[in-house]
Design a protein around this motif. Structure first.
Motif, short mmCIF file in Angstrom:
data_model
loop_
_atom_site.label_atom_id
_atom_site.label_comp_id
_atom_site.label_asym_id
_atom_site.label_seq_id
_atom_site.Cartn_x
_atom_site.Cartn_y
_atom_site.Cartn_z
N GLY A 64 -33.10 -21.39 14.38
CA GLY A 64 -31.94 -21.81 13.66
C GLY A 64 -31.33 -20.81 12.80
O GLY A 64 -30.51 -20.84 12.05
N VAL A 65 -31.76 -19.56 13.24
CA VAL A 65 -31.16 -18.38 12.41
C VAL A 65 -29.91 -17.91 13.24
O VAL A 65 -29.83 -17.57 14.42
N SER A 66 -28.61 -18.01 12.54
CA SER A 66 -27.30 -17.75 13.29
C SER A 66 -27.19 -15.99 13.04
O SER A 66 -27.16 -15.50 12.08
N PRO A 67 -26.82 -15.62 14.17
CA PRO A 67 -26.32 -14.20 14.31
C PRO A 67 -24.96 -13.96 13.80
O PRO A 67 -24.39 -12.61 13.82
N TRP A 68 -24.16 -14.94 13.54
CA TRP A 68 -22.81 -14.73 13.05
C TRP A 68 -22.61 -13.95 11.76
O TRP A 68 -21.73 -13.03 11.60
N PRO A 69 -23.32 -14.19 10.80
CA PRO A 69 -23.22 -13.57 9.55
C PRO A 69 -23.35 -11.83 9.68
O PRO A 69 -22.41 -11.32 9.47
N PRO A 70 -24.42 -11.55 10.36
CA PRO A 70 -24.48 -10.12 10.63
C PRO A 70 -23.38 -9.67 11.42
O PRO A 70 -23.01 -8.42 11.25
N LEU A 71 -22.97 -10.17 12.49
CA LEU A 71 -21.81 -9.72 13.25
C LEU A 71 -20.66 -9.64 12.53
O LEU A 71 -19.96 -8.67 12.63
N ILE A 72 -20.44 -10.44 11.54
CA ILE A 72 -19.16 -10.59 10.82
C ILE A 72 -19.37 -9.25 9.68
O ILE A 72 -18.11 -8.53 9.57
#
Length: 275
Positions: A64-72
């Protein structure tokens, strides 16, 4: 013997060298499509069944951990620092090449000397400054830090690029009454665009791949993609397929930027940086 036949062995050598350098990347991509059990075999299983489970895990299918915040965060810090570097490096390079200052070579050496300090040596002072200023886990501080790290090499590169701008064009612009900003925007920038593209790509890659400062200075809010990638190496073991899938996804923006700017990158590197 014709020149073409003489140089053919060098062409074969170049292809072999290119394949050799690309082989680890291709192996990483192939491993990302394997299951964890197949990826961990020794020797590696080349013809194992392909699956998307590694990518599903990377995008948080089970955790359930999204990688989008680190990518952004990585995109914000890399793009923001690259823009700031260009805004500062182009005028500085203009002063050192087209309108040279006295002892410009000493100035360039001073810029490059700031890159001679090991990054680890500056980690503690920067951490203490960020802690005292309340800037820990702040993406804006990371952007400014990346700008300061890439600015010396950008000035050095842009100086060699801008030295190729014909003086006659600048004199014609001055006769037409163009100011400094107009000259930089309408005369210098179009001519030096290949060099600007090459410098932008190099600064973007350096910022996107930076791990040490991002690891030390960020936490939950401002963590970047390389920091997120290291989270897959846990005390429970190394999940090889998941790490390869994450590394493949995180490498895509850099590859896309390289392919988009490859024409101007080749022109820029051959314009003045390697002369």
């Amino acid at each position: 013997m014709s020149p073409r036949k003489v140089w053919r062995p060098w062409g074969v050598f170049a292809w072999l060298a290119g394949i050799l350098f690309a082989l680890p990347v291709l192996w990483m991509v192939l491993t990302s499509f394997h299951s964890e059990s197949d990826a961990a075999t020794n020797p590696p299983s080349l013809f194992a069944p392909l699956t998307l489970s590694g990518y599903e895990e990377f995008f948080g299918a089970s955790s359930g951990v999204s990688p989008w915040p680190p990518l952004i965060n990585s995109a914000s810090a890399s793009i923001g620092s690259t823009v700031l570097v260009l805004l500062l490096a182009i005028p500085a390079a203009y002063a050192l090449s087209i309108k040279p200052v006295r002892k410009w070579s000493d100035v360039l050496f001073f810029f490059l000397s700031t890159k001679m300090l090991p990054v680890v040596a500056g980690t503690l002072p920067i951490y203490l400054f960020a802690q005292f200023s309340g800037l820990l886990d702040n993406i804006s501080f990371l952007t400014v830090l990346y700008t300061s790290m890439n600015l010396p090499i950008a000035v050095w590169l842009m100086r060699s690029f801008l030295a190729e701008v014909p003086v006659e064009m600048l004199e014609a612009a001055a006769l037409d009454g163009a100011g400094l900003i107009t000259t930089l925007r309408r005369v210098v920038a179009p001519v030096a665009m290949p060099g600007i593209a090459a410098t932008s790509l190099i600064c973007f890659i350096f910022s996107w791949n930076e791990l040490l400062f991002a690891r030390v200075l960020t936490g939950v809010v401002a963590g970047t993609a390389p920091v997120f990638l290291t989270s897959f190496v846990t005390s429970q073991g190394l999940f090889l397929a998941k790490v390869c899938a994450a590394a493949t996804v995180i490498s895509l923006p850099v590859l896309a930027a390289g392919f988009a700017a490859q024409d101007k990158l080749v022109q820029g590197l051959s314009l003045g940086a390697v002369k």
